[in-house]
Write a protein that holds these residues in place. Structure first.
Motif, mmCIF file in Angstrom:
data_model
loop_
_atom_site.group_PDB
_atom_site.id
_atom_site.type_symbol
_atom_site.label_atom_id
_atom_site.label_comp_id
_atom_site.label_asym_id
_atom_site.label_seq_id
_atom_site.Cartn_x
_atom_site.Cartn_y
_atom_site.Cartn_z
ATOM 1 N N SER A 1 -14.528 -40.976 -43.813
ATOM 2 C CA SER A 1 -14.784 -42.344 -43.370
ATOM 3 C C SER A 1 -15.569 -42.338 -42.063
ATOM 4 O O SER A 1 -15.084 -41.907 -41.019
ATOM 5 N N ARG A 2 -16.803 -42.792 -42.146
ATOM 6 C CA ARG A 2 -17.691 -42.936 -40.998
ATOM 7 C C ARG A 2 -18.460 -44.248 -41.145
ATOM 8 O O ARG A 2 -18.421 -44.877 -42.181
ATOM 9 N N ASP A 3 -19.169 -44.622 -40.111
ATOM 10 C CA ASP A 3 -20.047 -45.784 -40.212
ATOM 11 C C ASP A 3 -21.325 -45.353 -40.933
ATOM 12 O O ASP A 3 -22.379 -45.176 -40.327
ATOM 13 N N THR A 4 -21.213 -45.162 -42.257
ATOM 14 C CA THR A 4 -22.326 -44.611 -43.021
ATOM 15 C C THR A 4 -23.596 -45.445 -42.898
ATOM 16 O O THR A 4 -24.677 -44.890 -42.628
ATOM 17 N N PRO A 5 -23.548 -46.769 -43.094
ATOM 18 C CA PRO A 5 -24.798 -47.535 -42.970
ATOM 19 C C PRO A 5 -25.436 -47.397 -41.600
ATOM 20 O O PRO A 5 -26.660 -47.229 -41.485
ATOM 21 N N ALA B 1 -9.625 -39.812 -56.098
ATOM 22 C CA ALA B 1 -8.959 -39.203 -54.946
ATOM 23 C C ALA B 1 -8.817 -40.200 -53.803
ATOM 24 O O ALA B 1 -7.786 -40.259 -53.133
ATOM 25 N N LEU B 2 -9.852 -41.009 -53.568
ATOM 26 C CA LEU B 2 -9.783 -41.988 -52.492
ATOM 27 C C LEU B 2 -8.791 -43.103 -52.809
ATOM 28 O O LEU B 2 -8.273 -43.751 -51.887
ATOM 29 N N PHE B 3 -8.515 -43.320 -54.085
ATOM 30 C CA PHE B 3 -7.448 -44.244 -54.472
ATOM 31 C C PHE B 3 -6.074 -43.568 -54.432
ATOM 32 O O PHE B 3 -5.066 -44.183 -54.780
ATOM 33 N N LYS B 4 -6.053 -42.278 -54.014
ATOM 34 C CA LYS B 4 -4.814 -41.513 -53.807
ATOM 35 C C LYS B 4 -4.029 -41.309 -55.101
ATOM 36 O O LYS B 4 -2.796 -41.235 -55.095
ATOM 37 N N ARG B 5 -4.719 -41.187 -56.233
ATOM 38 C CA ARG B 5 -4.048 -41.038 -57.512
ATOM 39 C C ARG B 5 -4.031 -39.578 -57.954
ATOM 40 O O ARG B 5 -5.039 -38.867 -57.797
ATOM 41 N N PRO B 6 -2.930 -39.102 -58.526
ATOM 42 C CA PRO B 6 -2.959 -37.792 -59.185
ATOM 43 C C PRO B 6 -3.992 -37.830 -60.309
ATOM 44 O O PRO B 6 -4.032 -38.807 -61.075
ATOM 45 N N LEU B 7 -4.807 -36.823 -60.402
ATOM 46 C CA LEU B 7 -5.844 -36.828 -61.427
ATOM 47 C C LEU B 7 -5.962 -35.467 -62.076
ATOM 48 O O LEU B 7 -5.589 -34.445 -61.499
ATOM 49 N N VAL B 8 -6.481 -35.493 -63.284
ATOM 50 C CA VAL B 8 -6.821 -34.287 -64.024
ATOM 51 C C VAL B 8 -8.298 -34.391 -64.348
ATOM 52 O O VAL B 8 -8.757 -35.391 -64.913
ATOM 53 N N ILE B 9 -9.049 -33.362 -63.958
ATOM 54 C CA ILE B 9 -10.501 -33.347 -64.134
ATOM 55 C C ILE B 9 -10.846 -32.532 -65.369
ATOM 56 O O ILE B 9 -10.289 -31.454 -65.587
ATOM 57 N N THR C 1 -28.097 -34.833 -40.797
ATOM 58 C CA THR C 1 -27.091 -35.688 -40.176
ATOM 59 C C THR C 1 -25.978 -35.938 -41.187
ATOM 60 O O THR C 1 -26.246 -36.307 -42.340
ATOM 61 N N TYR C 2 -24.741 -35.717 -40.745
ATOM 62 C CA TYR C 2 -23.585 -36.072 -41.568
ATOM 63 C C TYR C 2 -23.290 -37.547 -41.353
ATOM 64 O O TYR C 2 -23.029 -37.988 -40.233
ATOM 65 N N VAL C 3 -23.335 -38.336 -42.433
ATOM 66 C CA VAL C 3 -23.144 -39.788 -42.314
ATOM 67 C C VAL C 3 -21.838 -40.257 -42.942
ATOM 68 O O VAL C 3 -21.564 -41.451 -42.989
ATOM 69 N N GLY C 4 -21.015 -39.310 -43.428
ATOM 70 C CA GLY C 4 -19.803 -39.708 -44.127
ATOM 71 C C GLY C 4 -20.126 -40.194 -45.526
ATOM 72 O O GLY C 4 -21.287 -40.271 -45.929
ATOM 73 N N HIS C 5 -19.085 -40.489 -46.274
ATOM 74 C CA HIS C 5 -19.297 -40.982 -47.634
ATOM 75 C C HIS C 5 -18.982 -42.472 -47.678
ATOM 76 O O HIS C 5 -17.880 -42.889 -47.331
ATOM 77 N N PRO C 6 -19.939 -43.301 -48.097
ATOM 78 C CA PRO C 6 -19.702 -44.749 -48.085
ATOM 79 C C PRO C 6 -18.527 -45.185 -48.942
ATOM 80 O O PRO C 6 -17.935 -46.230 -48.694
ATOM 81 N N LEU C 7 -18.181 -44.392 -49.956
ATOM 82 C CA LEU C 7 -17.008 -44.754 -50.756
ATOM 83 C C LEU C 7 -15.749 -44.810 -49.895
ATOM 84 O O LEU C 7 -14.830 -45.584 -50.171
ATOM 85 N N ALA C 8 -15.712 -43.991 -48.854
ATOM 86 C CA ALA C 8 -14.540 -43.984 -47.977
ATOM 87 C C ALA C 8 -14.442 -45.264 -47.157
ATOM 88 O O ALA C 8 -13.360 -45.626 -46.692
ATOM 89 N N GLU C 9 -15.560 -45.961 -46.978
ATOM 90 C CA GLU C 9 -15.537 -47.269 -46.331
ATOM 91 C C GLU C 9 -15.160 -48.371 -47.317
ATOM 92 O O GLU C 9 -14.503 -49.343 -46.953
ATOM 93 N N LEU C 10 -15.595 -48.213 -48.545
ATOM 94 C CA LEU C 10 -15.475 -49.295 -49.520
ATOM 95 C C LEU C 10 -14.130 -49.323 -50.220
ATOM 96 O O LEU C 10 -13.648 -50.385 -50.611
ATOM 97 N N ILE C 11 -13.528 -48.146 -50.422
ATOM 98 C CA ILE C 11 -12.240 -48.054 -51.118
ATOM 99 C C ILE C 11 -11.121 -48.171 -50.095
ATOM 100 O O ILE C 11 -11.171 -47.526 -49.042
ATOM 101 N N PRO C 12 -10.104 -48.979 -50.372
ATOM 102 C CA PRO C 12 -9.051 -49.185 -49.372
ATOM 103 C C PRO C 12 -8.268 -47.920 -49.071
ATOM 104 O O PRO C 12 -7.983 -47.123 -49.962
ATOM 105 N N VAL C 13 -7.921 -47.760 -47.819
ATOM 106 C CA VAL C 13 -7.085 -46.621 -47.424
ATOM 107 C C VAL C 13 -5.699 -46.737 -48.052
ATOM 108 O O VAL C 13 -5.075 -45.737 -48.412
#
Length: 407
Positions: free
Chosen positions: A387-391, A299-307, A158-170
């Motif tokens: 972003s899904r209803d992960t819980p 990425a969810l904070f929409k910031r340019p990043l270097v890995i 089952t794909y439940v989404g990533h809870p970080l997408a619920e917790l971090i503001p859009v």
């Protein structure tokens, strides 16, 4: 009759995932009883810990060998307690080396098993799928591309989404974050995140700080902030900083105290509950980050990043021997790039992660407004996908498995 669930989570990200899942279960059944291995977020959700999650804290094969006696004792005790208790379901959250072995034994004994967070077999050690098929009654995955992979291998999923997408503001609020941290307005801000493990800071922090020195020579008012996970990592980082000083470097080892700006958000988690790294990422113009979950958070904070990432030659040999691979099966290691299936943000690994190369890529992330806008658009779309209803989704799948007793 109330639900009984044994749960094992072995690191902070797993603790957060399991806590959200447990709240989802309790929403369906307030009398749910959960015990096992977990951390503070799980305890706040009503979890009873047999062992703290620190009992599973290891990094890589060398550290696992060093900690083997303690890990074996913890594993055996957890197996014994679970078999004696015989809960309706066992849920292993990530920690595949520990949990898959445990799940295999429990499922063979008739206890249904759910594994939450699919191991990255799409990158390393695909042969693990055979153990997963034996061990796991149902797999809960965080990324949509994993569904077909497990279905093709006859593993219920089952794909439940990533809870970080619920917790971090859009819609992150950079100005509010800077106010919370007491940063001067009008300055560019770079978040350095060399990792949370001793080996990561030892190998990456010197390079990151040397890159920051170069960047400050180009932009003397550049503010550098570094979130650290605990006092031990702070002391280790400060020792590296003494060798590679960066003027005005702000080390953050705890979230800012609650105040008028640490209030509930219209989207995402109350800022008073954020880990310290999230405050740094929301405040930043760009992020230089070690590969791992933090890349997805940035990425969810929409910031340019270097890995970036580096391991020792000895660790490379062990990983190659253990996995049977000299390199991952995918051309990317950073989660944002894996999810987007292209190099949306740069990855500088091993010998390529020189201070000069890091500085050049970070400079572009800090100063290229067109790049920043393009990244923000891509990562906003990614946020919506994850972003899904992960819980709720996780709880429903777990309840179906437990009620069916389909071991």
């Amino acid at each position: 009759m109330s639900l009984s669930a044994a749960i094992v989570a072995g690191e902070p990200s797993g603790d957060l995932l399991a806590a959200r899942m447990l709240r989802g279960l309790k929403a369906h059944d307030p009398e749910t009883r959960a015990m096992g291995i977990g951390g503070p977020a799980m305890r706040r959700a009503g979890f009873e810990a047999w062992h703290p999650m620190d009992a599973l804290s290891v990094f890589g094969y060398v550290d696992a060998l060093r900690q083997a006696p303690r890990l074996i004792r913890t594993w055996r005790d957890t197996r014994r307690r679970t078999l004696d208790w015989r809960p309706d379901v066992f849920v292993g959250v990530d920690a595949p080396d520990f949990n898959l072995r445990l799940e295999e034994k429990l499922r063979a004994a008739g206890i249904p098993t759910v594994h939450f967070v699919g191991p990255s077999i799409w990158a390393w050690r695909f042969e693990r799928i055979h153990q997963i098929r034996r061990a796991v009654s149902h797999m809960l995955v965080l990324f949509p591309f994993e569904v077909d992979l497990y279905r093709e291998q006859d593993v219920p999923v089952t794909y439940v989404g990533h809870p970080l997408a619920e917790l971090i503001p859009v819609h992150p609020d950079r100005a509010a974050a800077r106010a919370r941290l007491g940063l001067e307005p009008g300055r560019k801000v770079l978040a350095l995140m060399p990792g949370s493990r001793e080996s990561e800071i030892r190998l990456l922090a010197p390079r990151f700080l040397q890159a920051a020195q170069m960047l400050q020579r180009q932009a003397p008012d550049l503010q550098v902030i570094v979130p650290v996970v605990n006092a031990q990592r702070r002391a280790q980082f400060e020792a590296v900083l003494a060798r590679h000083p960066v003027p005005g470097c702000l080390i953050l080892s705890a979230p800012p105290e609650a105040g008028p700006d640490t209030q509930a958000r219209a989207d995402g988690l109350d800022t008073a509950e954020w880990p310290v790294a999230w405050h740094a990422m929301e405040a930043a113009d760009a992020v230089l980050v070690a590969s791992g979950t933090a890349t997805l958070e940035a990425a969810l904070f929409k910031r340019p990043l270097v890995i970036s990432y580096a391991i020792t030659p000895w660790m490379r040999r062990i990983m190659a021997w253990k996995s049977g691979q000299d390199a991952p099966s995918l051309p990317w290691i950073g989660l944002p790039n894996i999810l987007e299936r292209e190099f949306v943000v740069p990855e500088l690994l091993q010998e390529a992660a020189t201070p000069q190369a890091l500085a050049e890529h970070v400079w572009a992330a800090l100063t290229d407004a067109v790049l920043a806008e393009r990244i923000a658009r891509r990562f906003t779309a990614l946020h919506e996908t994850l972003s899904r209803d992960t819980p709720g989704l996780a709880a429903r799948a777990i309840l179906e498995v437990s009620h069916g007793r389909a071991a």
